[in-house]
Design an enzyme around this catalytic site. Sequence first.
Site, mmCIF file in Angstrom:
data_model
loop_
_atom_site.group_PDB
_atom_site.id
_atom_site.type_symbol
_atom_site.label_atom_id
_atom_site.label_comp_id
_atom_site.label_asym_id
_atom_site.label_seq_id
_atom_site.Cartn_x
_atom_site.Cartn_y
_atom_site.Cartn_z
ATOM 1 N N CYS A 1 -12.627 -14.142 -9.818
ATOM 2 C CA CYS A 1 -12.282 -12.795 -9.350
ATOM 3 C C CYS A 1 -11.522 -12.015 -10.414
ATOM 4 O O CYS A 1 -10.444 -12.427 -10.861
ATOM 5 C CB CYS A 1 -11.427 -12.873 -8.086
ATOM 6 N N ARG B 1 -7.667 -9.537 -9.168
ATOM 7 C CA ARG B 1 -6.532 -10.240 -8.553
ATOM 8 C C ARG B 1 -5.162 -9.609 -8.764
ATOM 9 O O ARG B 1 -4.160 -10.100 -8.253
ATOM 10 C CB ARG B 1 -6.492 -11.689 -9.037
ATOM 11 N N TRP C 1 -12.413 -3.900 -2.480
ATOM 12 C CA TRP C 1 -13.302 -2.764 -2.739
ATOM 13 C C TRP C 1 -14.267 -3.189 -3.841
ATOM 14 O O TRP C 1 -14.112 -4.249 -4.439
ATOM 15 C CB TRP C 1 -12.507 -1.509 -3.128
#
Length: 361
Positions: free
Chosen positions: A66, A69, A237
């Site tokens: 990810c 973060r 998002w």
Amino acid sequence: ERGEEIDRREAEDFIRLHHAENPGAGPVDLRLREVLSEIDQTGTYTHTTSELTFGARVAWRNSSRCIGRLYWKSLQVRDRRHIDTADCVAEECVEHLRAATGKGRIRPTITVFAPDRPGERAPRILNDQLIRYAGYTREDGSVLGDPANAEITRRALRMGWRGEGTRFDVLPLVVEAKGALIMREVPDEVVLEVPLRHPAFPWFAGLGLKWHAVPAISNMSLEIGGVTYPCAPFNGWYMGTEIGARNLADRDRYDQLPVVAEGLGLDTSHDRTLWRDQALVELNVAVLHSFAEDGVTITDHHTEARRFLTHLEREERSGRVCPADWSWIVPPMSGAATPVFHRYYDDVALTPAYVHRPPLA
Ligand code: HEM
Ligand SMILES: N/C(=N/c1cccc(CO[C@@H]2CCNC2)c1)c1cccs1
């Protein structure tokens, strides 16, 4: 199958981590004794709301793939562990989308439903994400809509669902719990969508492309201190490239690069004209422009790359390792034009974690 026996070592490590990072949580030895005796008596243990909230946030902080973060501490956690029927899970997923979407100011949110317990399987959402577009497979094998969702679309059709037959039909939620398998439409009012247009090319709007505002993953399990929560949908998002460089661009997704190149009047006779690359940029310009103009939260891959490196530096200053998987962190377009490309990372596997569920037996 029986919920697996809780791993006592994982439980102890997590309780110690929670107390180390949350001094206000009280004496760790008292909580440890409670937890270990609950495991001895019942084979599992129940997280406090504080432990659950901290665990979900740290699992995000530990997600090595990810790029987003930096804001891990702001994850909104909806504790719905008392919910374990298919109908109520579906209803709460709709409420999750309402709470997370707002009017476009998207709030990173997770809803945690009942965990696996010894002898009691947890609910499961069969959709990969709460909002997904149907993919209708036709006689000739071609797909109308999103080919990535062809299988769940077939399952929904077999269960009696009927879509409108457009390229962007929102699939119903398919939820399994306590032996029941149900389907529930996602109401339009909780599905915010953005029609795609380009700031410089009026013809672009005519392509009839759009995408939904909220990515909400519903096919991963949350693991905290030995307890598995297989039903824990979470949203953030979008980074624009996910829509513009993958979902609408991949050959086995909406395959729109030739269409955009045609609109731009590019020479598509050879790859070496870089027509794909020019079409990619304009498609991504359109995504970022349309979301921004409609006031829907989105981030570009340059901004997100910078934010991630800020996060990584903060983590290292806090004395923690920040796990990262280069092959996922580097965006799917313009890699070397972003700062995350030009360095190595340590892809260590930490818990708590979000993990891919084993495929349904
Ligand atoms: C807030 C904005 C966020 C952004 C912009 C963001 C961005 C991304 C992107 C671009 C990916 C790669 C996806 C792909 O290539 O298909 C990713 C992966 C991931 N993100 Fe984030 N993320 C955000 C928030 C979150 C949140 C709130 C969670 C969980 C609480 C999360 C957990 C993950 C996980 C577990 C993966 C790896 C998924 C997998 O292994 O399949 N992210 N993120
Ligand atoms: N922006 C996001 N993107 C994703 C994050 C995690 C997973 C995915 C989808 O992953 C699929 C499997 C591999 N690529 C597509 C997308 C977020 C979703 C939920 C919170 S943030």
